[in-house]
Design a protein around this motif. Structure first.
Motif, mmCIF file in Angstrom:
data_model
loop_
_atom_site.group_PDB
_atom_site.id
_atom_site.type_symbol
_atom_site.label_atom_id
_atom_site.label_comp_id
_atom_site.label_asym_id
_atom_site.label_seq_id
_atom_site.Cartn_x
_atom_site.Cartn_y
_atom_site.Cartn_z
ATOM 1 N N THR A 264 76.964 -15.226 -30.627
ATOM 2 C CA THR A 264 75.829 -14.919 -29.754
ATOM 3 C C THR A 264 74.637 -14.568 -30.633
ATOM 4 O O THR A 264 74.799 -14.048 -31.749
ATOM 5 C CB THR A 264 76.120 -13.751 -28.799
ATOM 6 O OG1 THR A 264 76.239 -12.536 -29.550
ATOM 7 C CG2 THR A 264 77.382 -13.993 -27.992
ATOM 8 N N LEU A 265 73.450 -14.839 -30.125
ATOM 9 C CA LEU A 265 72.215 -14.633 -30.880
ATOM 10 C C LEU A 265 71.193 -13.936 -30.007
ATOM 11 O O LEU A 265 71.008 -14.307 -28.843
ATOM 12 C CB LEU A 265 71.621 -15.977 -31.330
ATOM 13 C CG LEU A 265 72.548 -16.987 -32.002
ATOM 14 C CD1 LEU A 265 71.815 -18.315 -32.180
ATOM 15 C CD2 LEU A 265 73.016 -16.472 -33.357
ATOM 16 N N ASN A 266 70.524 -12.931 -30.540
ATOM 17 C CA ASN A 266 69.316 -12.401 -29.897
ATOM 18 C C ASN A 266 68.488 -11.634 -30.914
ATOM 19 O O ASN A 266 68.896 -11.442 -32.064
ATOM 20 C CB ASN A 266 69.636 -11.563 -28.645
ATOM 21 C CG ASN A 266 70.369 -10.271 -28.923
ATOM 22 O OD1 ASN A 266 70.499 -9.824 -30.061
ATOM 23 N ND2 ASN A 266 70.848 -9.639 -27.863
ATOM 24 N N ALA A 267 67.311 -11.203 -30.482
ATOM 25 C CA ALA A 267 66.380 -10.572 -31.408
ATOM 26 C C ALA A 267 66.880 -9.223 -31.899
ATOM 27 O O ALA A 267 66.626 -8.841 -33.046
ATOM 28 C CB ALA A 267 65.013 -10.418 -30.743
ATOM 29 N N THR B 118 65.766 -16.584 -31.617
ATOM 30 C CA THR B 118 66.698 -16.461 -32.734
ATOM 31 C C THR B 118 67.488 -17.750 -32.913
ATOM 32 O O THR B 118 67.758 -18.173 -34.045
ATOM 33 C CB THR B 118 67.638 -15.269 -32.526
ATOM 34 O OG1 THR B 118 66.851 -14.089 -32.311
ATOM 35 C CG2 THR B 118 68.534 -15.051 -33.736
ATOM 36 N N ARG B 119 67.841 -18.392 -31.809
ATOM 37 C CA ARG B 119 68.539 -19.675 -31.924
ATOM 38 C C ARG B 119 67.660 -20.703 -32.636
ATOM 39 O O ARG B 119 68.139 -21.450 -33.499
ATOM 40 C CB ARG B 119 68.946 -20.187 -30.541
ATOM 41 C CG ARG B 119 69.592 -21.562 -30.592
ATOM 42 C CD ARG B 119 69.964 -22.106 -29.235
ATOM 43 N NE ARG B 119 70.330 -23.511 -29.331
ATOM 44 C CZ ARG B 119 70.729 -24.265 -28.305
ATOM 45 N NH1 ARG B 119 70.833 -23.722 -27.096
ATOM 46 N NH2 ARG B 119 71.036 -25.534 -28.484
ATOM 47 N N ALA B 120 66.382 -20.767 -32.295
ATOM 48 C CA ALA B 120 65.484 -21.722 -32.943
ATOM 49 C C ALA B 120 65.358 -21.440 -34.438
ATOM 50 O O ALA B 120 65.391 -22.356 -35.270
ATOM 51 C CB ALA B 120 64.117 -21.689 -32.274
ATOM 52 N N GLY C 100 70.621 -10.060 -33.790
ATOM 53 C CA GLY C 100 70.713 -11.232 -34.653
ATOM 54 C C GLY C 100 71.949 -12.029 -34.295
ATOM 55 O O GLY C 100 72.117 -12.456 -33.155
ATOM 56 N N ILE C 101 72.845 -12.199 -35.270
ATOM 57 C CA ILE C 101 74.061 -12.998 -35.103
ATOM 58 C C ILE C 101 75.252 -12.072 -34.903
ATOM 59 O O ILE C 101 75.468 -11.140 -35.674
ATOM 60 C CB ILE C 101 74.308 -13.873 -36.345
ATOM 61 C CG1 ILE C 101 73.146 -14.850 -36.547
ATOM 62 C CG2 ILE C 101 75.633 -14.621 -36.227
ATOM 63 C CD1 ILE C 101 73.172 -15.531 -37.902
#
Length: 271
Positions: free
Chosen positions: A222-225, A190-192, A228-229
């Motif tokens: 914070t970010l993850n699948a 997600t960061r990419a 998200g944001i």
């Protein structure tokens, strides 16, 4: 034999392409997971690449077999509902096997509170998702006990690294910042994706080493699948109502990247 679409059930995948019932046995070496929303996924090809690279590092399963497994997973994902499937490389005795766990997706939360883990970062292989699964789960449990949602990891030098299940980024004006890549950081999908969206929109994207005091006056996400944001409201950085609105605008851009799961993996080609 059974299909991979039974809800909340683990399934082994065998080299002949079949699925069979599995339990939680074995030592999990590698995992990856992503959000499936009405049959659509963002960055599934990247999740597959990260999982495949980690499997190559941790076993002799072989890229061709891992590719076939990932293709079978993509083709079996439900077309309706919200799901958070997990793929696993598992050590069973002296061999490794590939397993899928089809899980309903928990509800998305829009913000996050951070708790800073005490002591040095004790992960063995930070760049391999799943290698430190039990340790990270214990950190998240400690964060929950402290009234937070996520555990923040700090390097031995005092720099912000990432969360137990999230990447960490921050904004300095119109510049998107985050920790530099390296063996101590999981390559966040997600960061990419967010970095590419920001760059396309004309924002500078940089890496920097920052301590928690360095981020006292900037918005942190914070970010993850799964989620998200999520703007950080407590535990790091500063939070204002405008930060939440900005995060939701970027969240919509992320969501627009989702495509049908079966179309998001390239055809399997033997290496």
């Amino acid at each position: 034999m059974s299909t991979a679409t039974d809800q909340g059930v683990r399934r082994w995948w065998d080299a002949d392409g079949g699925w069979s019932t599995a339990d939680a046995a074995g030592t999990v070496l590698v995992i990856d997971s992503w959000l499936v929303d009405e049959g659509r996924v963002r960055g599934l090809d990247r999740h597959a690449g990260r999982f495949r690279s980690a499997c190559d590092r941790c076993s002799e399963t072989g890229a061709a077999q891992t590719n076939r497994f990932l293709r079978a997973v993509a083709e079996s994902l439900p077309a309706r509902g919200r799901w958070f499937p997990r793929v696993e490389l598992v050590q069973i005795g002296s061999r490794t096997r590939l397993r899928m766990w089809l899980r309903p997706a928990p509800p998305r939360t829009a913000t996050v509170r951070l708790w800073t883990a005490t002591g040095p970062d004790r992960r063995r292989l930070p760049a391999v998702k799943g290698a430190d699964l039990d340790h990270l789960a214990s950190l998240r449990a400690a964060a929950a006990t402290a009234g937070a949602d996520e555990a923040l990891l700090i390097s031995a030098e005092g720099h912000v690294v990432e969360g137990a299940s999230t990447s960490i980024v921050w904004w300095r004006g119109d510049t998107l910042c985050g920790p530099p890549p390296g063996p101590g950081l999981l390559p966040g999908i997600t960061r990419a994706l967010l970095g590419e969206l920001a760059g396309t929109a004309g924002h500078q994207v940089v890496t920097e080493r920052a301590t928690a005091p360095d981020l006292a006056d900037v918005p942190v996400w914070t970010l993850n699948a799964l989620h998200g944001i999520r703007p950080v409201t407590e535990g790091l950085g500063r939070f204002q109502d405008t930060d939440a609105a900005a995060a939701e605008r970027w969240q919509s851009r992320l969501a627009a990247l989702a495509v049908p799961a079966g179309a998001s993996l390239i055809p399997v080609v033997n290496p």
